[in-house]
Design an enzyme around this catalytic site. Sequence first.
Site, mmCIF file in Angstrom:
data_model
loop_
_atom_site.group_PDB
_atom_site.id
_atom_site.type_symbol
_atom_site.label_atom_id
_atom_site.label_comp_id
_atom_site.label_asym_id
_atom_site.label_seq_id
_atom_site.Cartn_x
_atom_site.Cartn_y
_atom_site.Cartn_z
ATOM 1 N N HIS A 65 0.573 -1.238 -0.017
ATOM 2 C CA HIS A 65 0.164 0.127 -0.298
ATOM 3 C C HIS A 65 1.185 1.761 0.113
ATOM 4 O O HIS A 65 2.489 1.121 0.190
ATOM 5 C CB HIS A 65 -0.591 -0.159 1.316
ATOM 6 N N CYS A 197 2.334 3.711 11.324
ATOM 7 C CA CYS A 197 2.633 3.436 10.471
ATOM 8 C C CYS A 197 3.453 4.022 9.185
ATOM 9 O O CYS A 197 2.689 5.197 9.440
ATOM 10 C CB CYS A 197 2.151 1.898 9.758
#
Length: 687
Positions: A65, A197
């Site tokens: 992603h 993240c």
Amino acid sequence: MSELITAELVDLDLSAATKDTAARSLAERMVAAHRVTDLDGFLADVAAREAQMPTGLDGGIGIPHCRSEHVNAPTLAFGRSAAGIDFGAADGPADLIFLIAAPAGADDDHLTILSGLARRLMDPEFTAALRAGTDPAAVAALIRGEEPAQEPAAEVRERAEEAETTQPEAGTGTGTGTGTAEAGGSAPFRIVAVTSCPTGIAHTYMAAESLTAAGRAEGVEVTVETQGSGGFKKLDPAVIAAADAVIWAHDVEVREKTRFRNKPLVDVGVKAGINRPAELIAEARRKAERGEIAAVSEADGGKDSGDGEADRSGADHAHFGVRLRTYLMSGVSYMVPFVAAGGLLIALSFAIGGYEIASAKSVADHFVWGEADSWAALLNQIGSAAFAFLVPVLAGYIAYGMADRPALVPGFVGGSIALTVNAGFLGGLVAGLLAGAVVMAIQRVPVHATLRGIMPVLVIPLIASAVVGFLMFIVVGKPIASLQNALTDWLNGLSGSNAVILGVVLGLMMCFDMGGPLNKVAYAFAVGGLADPTDGSLKVMAAVMAAGMVPPLAMALATTVRKKLFTKTERENGRAAWVLGASFITEGAIPFAAADPLRVIPSVMAGGAVTGALSMAFGATLRAPHGGAFVVPLIGQPYLYLLAIAAGTLVATALVVLLKGARRAAPDTAGEAGAAGSDDSRVPVAA
């Protein structure tokens, strides 16, 4: 938003052999669906994200992603591989691959949808239904949340039977930690967690869901703050205050760390939060039982404070002074590494080649390997290059703390202009605040959805830089430069009682919050003078560093001379405080101040005031912004300087011992016989 994924973006027979070919195959479907504008550019962004950390998860899941300027709408492509593809997970290849593409300017609605998928991936019924699906349209609807996950009946029965054999009785917890809810109604163990993240899309929310689910299984209350790249909503301070322990599962810096100060802390990567949440919860409970308290400095806490729209919206309710302090701390915290590196290199060059080395020729034109002066000049010029970033970095990250990444460019530009017009450190402060305010104003202007993707990377930096540049060059730059010159002249003229009074004030500020806002204001004031050093600014730097060493040194000495006044943990912290104090790390005294603030803080403030006053009275000077005792050879009047530190340390130690001893005299007299020989049983009562 309902078309986040369509049947055309589902491949139930993905034949790719590697993660790169899998990403390309799924990305080609996005291009065909007109969701991605540049295939190679998008894949480069995917690869860059993959290089930061593997995106494979236990359970056969791969989630490559990224956020990319080549994505024009939030998109998800799904592939199912019969052979499996290695995405770096510990338990082997992934058969369920999700390629998540978010626009560079994705708003909160987009991130909410993507984070919802990340949470559902932790549901075994959902992943089982994906593995069993045969119709791409039905699988796409399942991923969009339009159809419930339906498992084969046999798998449902098997899981139900397993749950019956492992489920604890109602009203009891499965763990044995001190906080587990029991039938008697005692309060459960409470944990607050932060997950984050690099992109804030998938791992952030998966770790949150994993920790929450593990907490339910263990009878532990887990409340999670997800710090995604689009901002974050702060946990209620009351929830943090009531927590028994803290878990950070993160791969980027935790924002506003000081909210979690003085709590048992487990600090791990985000994948640990996904893959082994029960272990983290158990470790947090063990640390709480042992009374291990984490010392989190304000310097860490301010790094990303105010980062993101969600955070700012929450901060709007805070008092203006609190928000202003947060913005300034953000800039100072990012500036400190440049100060330490550049300042120590310059100080070392002076130690080798003398102060005249600052006027040496450029080492690019003249460098002799065997000459010490050439090496001194090299160090000086490298340090000067690092020091040249001080004001731009300060301004850039003040703006960043106010308005996130779009404010970095106008902040740096404003800081650079501050140097150009000789507005110095004060000019950098003003430039950063102006840049942040301008960007925040632009962000409030409604724009069409098609422009949102280019706003943070083109429109906002362009307009804000032009506005800030105009203000700094034409409006405020010269008045600030005049004020900076007046401040410099005042420092140069300090002598006698005026210098001593300034030393007292600086010493009190350095020791009041030990790494907090007042400490950093005093430190930033001193460091700002090093950019254009004078005799007065060098005296200020010496006084600030000397006073900042007093709190940890005093607590180290107190735990050595009067051990019975401190717990075993405090005595262990005291041994470490010797090194921390000698290294000018004031935060080494925080555990002591947190346990007994009304006795420790006034004591160390008194010691810091004595040290600051004596340092100024002795005329000690310092060109290094950090280093503590290790830069004594670079100090003017080094013996008197050490005497000032010793005097302040002795004053603070004597006061701490006196106050703690007076507090314990009465109870210890009554209970000494019952506690003989057991120092560790005497835990000081927090004031």
